[in-house]
Design a protein around this motif. Structure first.
Motif, short mmCIF file in Angstrom:
data_model
loop_
_atom_site.label_atom_id
_atom_site.label_comp_id
_atom_site.label_asym_id
_atom_site.label_seq_id
_atom_site.Cartn_x
_atom_site.Cartn_y
_atom_site.Cartn_z
N GLU A 225 52.98 43.82 28.73
CA GLU A 225 53.30 42.97 27.70
C GLU A 225 51.95 42.46 27.25
OE1 GLU A 225 56.11 41.96 26.53
OE2 GLU A 225 57.36 42.81 28.12
N ALA A 226 51.67 42.75 25.81
CA ALA A 226 50.39 42.71 25.19
C ALA A 226 50.10 41.07 25.38
CB ALA A 226 50.37 43.20 23.70
N ALA A 227 51.07 40.27 25.26
CA ALA A 227 50.57 38.92 25.05
C ALA A 227 50.09 38.42 26.38
CB ALA A 227 52.18 38.11 24.55
N LEU A 228 50.37 39.04 27.39
CA LEU A 228 49.96 38.63 28.59
C LEU A 228 48.03 38.58 28.68
CD1 LEU A 228 50.74 37.44 31.34
CD2 LEU A 228 50.93 39.69 32.32
N GLY A 229 47.77 39.53 27.99
CA GLY A 229 46.32 39.83 28.02
C GLY A 229 45.58 39.07 26.83
N ALA A 230 46.54 38.60 25.94
CA ALA A 230 45.98 37.95 24.81
C ALA A 230 45.90 36.51 24.70
CB ALA A 230 46.84 38.57 23.42
N THR A 231 46.84 35.84 25.63
CA THR A 231 47.16 34.51 25.60
C THR A 231 45.94 33.78 26.09
OG1 THR A 231 48.71 32.61 26.57
CG2 THR A 231 47.87 34.52 27.96
N ARG A 232 45.76 32.62 25.44
CA ARG A 232 44.53 31.69 25.63
C ARG A 232 45.22 30.21 26.19
NH1 ARG A 232 42.82 35.49 25.96
NH2 ARG A 232 41.06 36.58 24.79
N SER A 233 46.43 30.27 26.49
CA SER A 233 47.11 29.07 27.10
C SER A 233 47.86 29.66 28.28
CB SER A 233 47.99 28.51 26.03
OG SER A 233 48.82 29.16 25.45
N GLY A 234 49.39 29.44 28.16
CA GLY A 234 50.40 29.89 29.42
C GLY A 234 50.57 31.26 29.36
N GLY A 235 51.15 31.73 30.49
CA GLY A 235 51.46 32.98 30.61
C GLY A 235 50.91 33.79 31.83
N THR A 236 51.50 34.01 33.04
CA THR A 236 50.87 34.77 33.96
C THR A 236 51.63 36.04 34.63
OG1 THR A 236 52.04 33.77 35.92
CG2 THR A 236 50.40 32.47 34.77
N PRO A 237 50.99 36.83 35.25
CA PRO A 237 51.88 37.87 35.82
C PRO A 237 53.12 37.24 36.84
CG PRO A 237 49.62 37.78 36.74
CD PRO A 237 49.63 36.94 35.71
N TYR A 238 52.67 36.19 37.16
CA TYR A 238 53.91 35.65 38.29
C TYR A 238 55.14 34.97 37.43
CZ TYR A 238 49.93 36.13 40.90
OH TYR A 238 48.31 36.68 41.46
#
Length: 200
Positions: free
Chosen positions: A147-160
């Motif tokens: 999920e590209a947004a997981l590497g791009a996010t500067r706020s929320g979003g985690t692999p968990y």
């Protein structure tokens, strides 16, 4: 035949409820899957008045039938000192009968949260919610780095799981990356539930 995925949450300021609706949208992007939004009631140290049968706003309160009927579960809570909020913990502590009967065994599950700060316990809160689900025999899903947004996010979003940084005053809107990841988590949960049902 449509299958229901339970999106169950506790939300105090509305941020976790917003994530729940985004996850529900992702679920319903998968053919044959339907999101059932439910919330847990608040708890208090002293109860003077019985809790109303339905909340004043938001999704209806969860019932035992919602757990038994669901094909999968998305579970959400704001963080409280790096842990899930007391109302959600109180509800999970009451699911002994479902644990004993195996009502949730083999069903996929995912977790989501909202915090006021970047380092306010997002990942630890997601992990605390995952532990009871493992005891219930559920199959935990996270968000892969495909999920590209997981590497791009500067706020929320985690692999968990999906998450949102609301800000100290609670005035941060859900970012585009947070939105993408919440919907992606819903889709992944629904696609997994559909595959499991097809192979049964």
């Amino acid at each position: 035949m449509s299958q229901d995925i339970l999106v169950l949450y506790y939300s105090r300021s509305g941020h976790t409820a917003q994530l729940a609706r985004l996850i529900a949208r992702g679920i319903e992007e998968v053919a044959g899957m339907h999101a059932r939004l439910r919330q847990v009631p608040p708890v208090a140290p002293v109860t003077e008045v019985a809790q109303a049968p339905e909340p004043d706003e938001g999704a209806p309160y969860v019932t035992r039938a919602d757990l038994a009927d669901c094909a999968a579960l998305a579970l959400g809570s704001p963080t409280r000192f790096g842990n899930m909020a007391a109302p959600l913990k109180h509800f999970l502590d009451s699911t002994g009968a479902e644990w004993a009967s195996g009502a949730l065994v083999g069903k996929p599950a995912a977790v989501f949260t909202s915090t006021s700060t970047m380092h306010g316990g997002q990942e630890s809160t997601l992990l605390t919610m995952a532990l009871p689900l493992l005891h219930h025999g559920m199959l935990l899903l996270g968000l892969p780095f495909t999920e590209a947004a997981l590497g791009a996010t500067r706020s929320g979003g985690t692999p968990y799981g999906a998450s949102h940084v609301a800000g100290a005053a609670g005035d941060n809107a859900i970012s585009e990356h947070e939105r993408e990841l919440a919907r992606a988590l819903g889709r992944r949960l629904a696609e997994t539930a559909r595959k499991l049902a097809a192979g049964a």
